[in-house]
Scaffold this active site. Structure first.
Site: not given
Ligand code: NAD
Ligand code: DAU
Length: 365
Positions: A13, A83, A101, A132-133, A158, A160, A162, A215
């Site tokens: 992005i 980032a 990060t 993110t949503d 991930y 959590a 964010k 998946y």
């Protein structure tokens, strides 16, 4: 004239945002800071860096002194933070780097702007954090879409990480008056996306004649947002006076994964029907072998803790003048064509050659 620091600008992005901003705001100064992890690819912004329309700095967002001195040196007034470690499956394999990060890195950036932005800027400062949503968790089939007041309920390491970052951003705004905004957007797709994410993985695997993994039952629902629309949404948010605010950004295109994959398969087949040269360029692909691309679809073990459904209510950002302009069918077709036209970009990733190329390029920068 704005002076932007774009962290993570060599990722999917971030790179699209650099191309967008350069085209729409040609007078602005653009500096990219990126650590070039496996997901960063200088080739995505090479033409901008080579023509000196973007300055590239190789560095880590966790290095707060380096970031603060870069902000001072470049007189940055706007920081847009892309980032992150961004792939859910990798966060399940190895959460540690996501916490470093996404949480500590965002915190270091906030500290850096706090120390560097001690004098007021003429047009004002802005720290915009791209989230993110997924922080809102998973919806049931009849639940209304996420709004900005939906409680956070992240389900993966991930999401959590964010969510934690979003809380720190909000706290810095509330406690220190740091001029922060946040956007929480849905699944992006488009050019320069690393072929580990569903759409580019599907296109590349079809062209290579490899199975396309679905998946579980494939009925998980995502809201697909073309990355160019996302860039326009961030532009609207940066122009709005809204420190302390958050905005949800969706594509208005909710589809089960399996429908998306079927559409991509059909679009590739259509391209092969219309362009005879594709058979010799991609001899291992299903259509070159006389089979439909759908024959490569293969149900595999589900992702642990897989969120079933996301949907985004975009009415708040619509009041800033943003609505998505790319219909899903047109956006998917354009994306399939982009991967067909930019074979060297993704071949460099598939072969791993992009890592050496990037190392040589940033050593020279
Ligand atoms: P990406 O993985 O493609 O790119 C991430 C970039 O960040 C890479 O260039 C990488 O080198 C860089 N980076 C990673 N760690 C760094 C560090 N410590 N210091 C400096 N740079 C570092 O990610 P993306 O898909 O472009 O996502 C960008 C942002 O948008 C992320 O914050 C992600 O959480 C968020 N987001 C993405 C999507 C999506 O669908 N891709 C949707 C919603 C939100
Ligand atoms: O919702 C926004 C999020 O979208 C971002 O915050 C993340 O950074 C981004 O990676 C994306 O997360 P997803 O997990 O939704 O994206 P991914 O492309 O990995 O998967 C999309 C859906 O497809 C998801 O339901 C899992 C499924 N999937 C994925 C892969 C890679 C498959 O069925 N097969 C696959 O091989």
């Amino acid at each position: 004239m704005k002076r932007l620091l774009i962290t993570g600008g060599a990722g999917f992005i971030g790179a699209n945002f650099c191309h967008y901003w350069r085209a729409v705001h040609p007078a602005d100064r653009l500096v990219v800071l990126d650590a070039l992890t496996y997901a960063g690819n200088l080739a995505s912004i090479d033409e901008l860096v080579q023509s000196q329309r973007v300055r590239f700095v190789h560095g880590d967002i966790c290095d707060r002194e380096r970031v603060a001195s870069l902000i001072r040196e470049e007189r940055i007034d706007t920081l847009v933070n892309f980032a992150a470690e961004s792939h859910v499956d990798r966060s399940i394999e190895d959460p540690q780097r996501f916490l470093r990060t996404n949480i500590m890195g965002t915190h270091a950036l906030l500290d850096a702007v706090r120390s560097a932005w001690s004098q007021p800027a003429e047009g004002g400062f802005r720290f915009h954090h791209v989230s993110t949503d997924e922080v809102y968790g998973s919806l049931g089939p009849a639940d209304p879409p996420f709004t900005e007041t939906t409680p956070y309920a992240p389900n993966s390491p991930y999401s959590a990480s964010k969510a934690a970052a979003d809380h720190i951003v909000r706290a810095y705004g509330h406690t220190y008056g740091t001029p922060c905004t946040i956007s929480n957007c849905s699944n992006n797709y488009g050019p320069y996306q690393f072929p580990e994410k569903l759409l580019p993985l599907c296109i590349v695997n079809i062209l290579e004649g490899r199975p396309v993994p679905i998946y579980g039952d494939g009925l998980q629902i995502r809201d697909w947002l073309h990355v160019h629309d996302h860039c326009r949404a961030i532009d609207c948010i940066l122009r709005a006076s809204g420190a302390g605010e958050t905005w949800n950004v969706g594509g208005g295109s909710s589809e089960p994964n399996i429908r998306i994959v079927e559409s991509v398969c059909d679009l590739v087949d259509e391209e092969f029907r219309e362009r005879v040269e594709l058979k010799s360029r991609f001899p291992r692909s299903a259509p070159a072998q006389g089979r439909p691309s759908r024959s490569l679809m293969q149900h595999v073990r589900d992702r642990p803790g897989h969120d079933r459904r996301y949907a985004v209510d975009g009415s708040k950002v619509a009041r800033l003048g943003f609505t998505p302009q790319t219909p899903l069918a047109a956006g998917l077709a354009a994306t399939v064509r982009w991967y067909l036209e930019n074979e060297s970009w993704w071949r460099g990733i598939v072969s791993g050659a992009y890592r050496d190329w990037c190392a040589r390029e940033y050593a020279a920068s």
